[in-house]
Design an enzyme around this catalytic site. Structure first.
Site, PDB file in Angstrom:
ATOM      1  N   CYS A   5       0.803  -1.209   0.000  1.00  0.00           N
ATOM      2  CA  CYS A   5       0.000   0.000   0.000  1.00  0.00           C
ATOM      3  C   CYS A   5       0.837   1.260   0.000  1.00  0.00           C
ATOM      4  CB  CYS A   5      -0.870   0.054   1.253  1.00  0.00           C
ATOM      5  SG  CYS A   5      -1.875  -1.403   1.463  1.00  0.00           S
ATOM      6  N   GLY A  31      -0.529   0.800  -5.136  1.00  0.00           N
ATOM      7  CA  GLY A  31      -1.819   0.134  -4.956  1.00  0.00           C
ATOM      8  C   GLY A  31      -2.857   0.711  -5.874  1.00  0.00           C
ATOM      9  N   ASN A 105       0.414  -0.422   5.789  1.00  0.00           N
ATOM     10  CA  ASN A 105       1.182  -0.974   4.677  1.00  0.00           C
ATOM     11  C   ASN A 105       2.073  -2.068   5.256  1.00  0.00           C
ATOM     12  OD1 ASN A 105       3.948   0.318   2.639  1.00  0.00           O
ATOM     13  ND2 ASN A 105       2.759  -1.534   2.425  1.00  0.00           N
ATOM     14  N   GLY A 106       1.842  -3.303   4.825  1.00  0.00           N
ATOM     15  CA  GLY A 106       2.680  -4.391   5.326  1.00  0.00           C
ATOM     16  C   GLY A 106       1.903  -5.683   5.447  1.00  0.00           C
ATOM     17  N   TYR A 246      12.176  -3.016  -7.517  1.00  0.00           N
ATOM     18  CA  TYR A 246      10.977  -2.922  -8.354  1.00  0.00           C
ATOM     19  C   TYR A 246       9.897  -1.965  -7.863  1.00  0.00           C
ATOM     20  CZ  TYR A 246       6.547  -4.383 -10.453  1.00  0.00           C
ATOM     21  OH  TYR A 246       5.331  -4.392 -11.068  1.00  0.00           O
ATOM     22  N   CYS A 386       7.253 -13.827  -0.471  1.00  0.00           N
ATOM     23  CA  CYS A 386       7.373 -12.786   0.555  1.00  0.00           C
ATOM     24  C   CYS A 386       6.227 -12.930   1.549  1.00  0.00           C
ATOM     25  CB  CYS A 386       7.296 -11.414  -0.101  1.00  0.00           C
ATOM     26  SG  CYS A 386       7.324 -10.086   1.103  1.00  0.00           S
ATOM     27  N   CYS A 442      16.346  -6.846   3.950  1.00  0.00           N
ATOM     28  CA  CYS A 442      15.733  -8.177   3.863  1.00  0.00           C
ATOM     29  C   CYS A 442      16.016  -8.728   2.474  1.00  0.00           C
ATOM     30  CB  CYS A 442      14.221  -8.077   4.091  1.00  0.00           C
ATOM     31  SG  CYS A 442      13.395  -9.678   3.884  1.00  0.00           S
TER      32      CYS A 442
END
Ligand code: AMP
Ligand code: SF4
Length: 467
Positions: A5, A31, A105-106, A246, A386, A442
């Site tokens: 998001c 989004g 967001n997550g 990306y 992910c 990550c």
């Protein structure tokens, strides 16, 4: 549920909702499924949400209705769970302390577990979104202040989150302790505060970048000013490397560096590692453009526009329905015969996921008369899904998890295929980092080393070792 998001918060501006609207416009790439804005005028909270793009969701009249000098905006897409208006954010709920609004967001890895427990105790849920779990925990907390309730709720949660809360006269912004998703603080000339997912949204509303929030930081903005807290135990930093590769817009600045510059460096490094003789470097637009420019610069091979994108078609993966993707490529991209005919072509993309698009692109380039097609990917083979808020397919669908590079090359029918190495990627992203030190990003979708464990990880990991 995975929720990739974009967030915008505006504090202390008479046109707060309109600025939030503009901010969401700049974050549309984060989004495209739904958009929403909540406003607060000191007395009343108002909400407008809808399915679709920012430009489709809000009318002039709706924006006028969103009165007040505080606003919270959200753009969203998801794959798991429902794709309905019920899920659109920001979420506004009423509880014993009044109202609260939240944009998230997550991805919370233990959301289902907490939800099952809450349902057992009688809680009622209206959506499948993680944010609803968070607001339930806040409403049930025995802490006094809203900020303390949030900290109490988040202490039960594991996962990736950048969050914006609005409650009465307070706007609260939080980044999870690992710092998976970005969140930045900006300021407008008239001293109003702005919080956005990416700096490109600050540029559009002409706000100045103050700084990125630190991982685990909580900013409380109210009429008295702005205060920073670090309420959580510190964790190793794990900013999502895919934001660099990306997701983020190339004109954004992340970790103090331009995303475009990083992508170009990924391309340069790719050229150093995987150069091949050819006449031309082209990009899969727009995702591969920055890397292709870097590749061309480093290799000394000319860059040209071999593929043209129809700019009125959205990003393939962002569409939640599979069926659309299959027609996708021809609608989205066309080969420039004049450029490609009779040429040995290197084509650069940022990543390879299912390889279905790339396969069609390679065919298209050959049909345009290219004599050789060499695919170069500006990131390593993506083998693991992910669990922290980016929509990736299941492990089985990730082509690099089940096929070798040679097999993928045969499948996409290219003359050669090569990826960037993990070490090369790390170097391009942070040239100053000591390769012997543990990285602060990550890399789990490339390495399978997940920073936060999730339900089912053991099963997945055992499958990993069977291969
Ligand atoms: P494919 O050829 O089907 O593997 O698709 C690769 C394309 O998908 C690349 O051009 C990437 O830019 C894009 N991509 C990579 N990861 C994602 C993601 N998580 N969501 C949407 N698109 C992605
Ligand atoms: Fe980003 Fe990959 Fe980590 Fe997910 S697993 S947060 S996509 S680096």
């Amino acid at each position: 549920m995975k929720e990739y998001c974009g967030l915008v918060g505006i504090y202390g501006h008479p046109e707060a909702a309109r600025l939030a609207y503009l901010g969401l416009y700049a974050l549309q790439h984060r989004g495209q499924e739904s958009a929403g804005i909540i406003s607060w005028d000191g007395h009343e909270v108002r909400a407008e949400r809808g399915m679709g793009l920012v430009a489709e969701v809000f009318t002039e009249g709706q924006l006028d209705r969103l009165a007040g000098d505080v606003a919270l905006g959200h753009v969203r897409y998801s794959t798991a769970g429902d794709s309905s208006l019920n899920e659109a954010q920001p979420l506004v709920v009423r509880y014993s302390g009044g109202f609260m609004a939240v944009g998230h967001n997550g991805n919370i890895v233990n959301a289902l577990e907490i939800r099952a427990h809450l349902v057992e105790e009688g809680s009622i849920f209206q959506s499948t979104s993680d944010s609803e779990v968070i607001v339930h925990l806040i409403a049930r907390s025995r802490q006094k202040s809203f900020a303390d309730r949030i900290v109490d709720a988040l202490s039960k949660i594991r996962g990736a989150y950048s969050l914006l809360f609005l409650k009465d006269d307070e706007l609260i912004a939080i980044r999870d302790p690992y710092g998976f998703r970005p969140l930045v603080l900006g300021k407008l000339a008239d001293s109003s505060w702005v919080i956005v997912s990416e700096t490109c949204a600050l540029d559009l509303i002409e706000a100045r970048l103050v700084r990125e929030l630190d991982p685990g930081e909580m900013l409380i903005i109210n009429r008295q000013g702005i205060v920073s807290h670090k309420p959580f135990a510190s964790q190793p930093q794990r900013f999502c490397v895919f934001e660099y590769i990306y997701f983020a817009r190339p004109d954004s600045v992340l970790g103090g560096r331009s995303v475009h510059a990083i992508r170009k460096e990924l391309g340069r490094q790719l050229a150093r590692e995987t150069k091949v003789e050819a006449d031309l470097v082209i990009a899969v637009p727009d995702s591969g453009t920055s890397a292709a420019l870097g590749f061309a610069e480093e290799s000394g091979i000319a860059y040209d526009l071999g593929l043209i994108r129809n700019r009125y078609v959205g990003r393939t993966f962002i569409e939640p329905r599979q069926s659309i993707r299959h027609f996708g490529v021809k609608v989205k991209l066309n080969a420039v015969k004049d450029v490609l005919c009779g040429k040995r072509v290197i084509i650069i993309d940022d990543s390879l996921v299912r390889a279905t698009t790339s396969r069609k692109i390679v065919k298209m380039i050959r049909a345009a008369g290219a004599t050789q097609v060499h695919l170069r990917i500006a990131s390593p083979p993506m083998r693991y899904p992910c669990y922290y808020g980016i929509d990736t397919p299941t492990r089985r669908e990730l082509i690099a998890s089940t096929h070798s590079v040679e097999e993928i090359c045969r499948y996409i029918t290219s003359d050669s295929l090569a990826y960037l190495s993990i070490a090369g990627m790390k170097k391009a992203i942070d040239p100053a980092a000591d390769p012997k030190e543990e990285e602060n990003i990550c890399l789990a979708c490339f390495t399978g080393d997940y920073p936060i464990s999730f339900p089912g990880e053991e099963i997945m990991q055992s499958a990993r070792y069977r291969e």
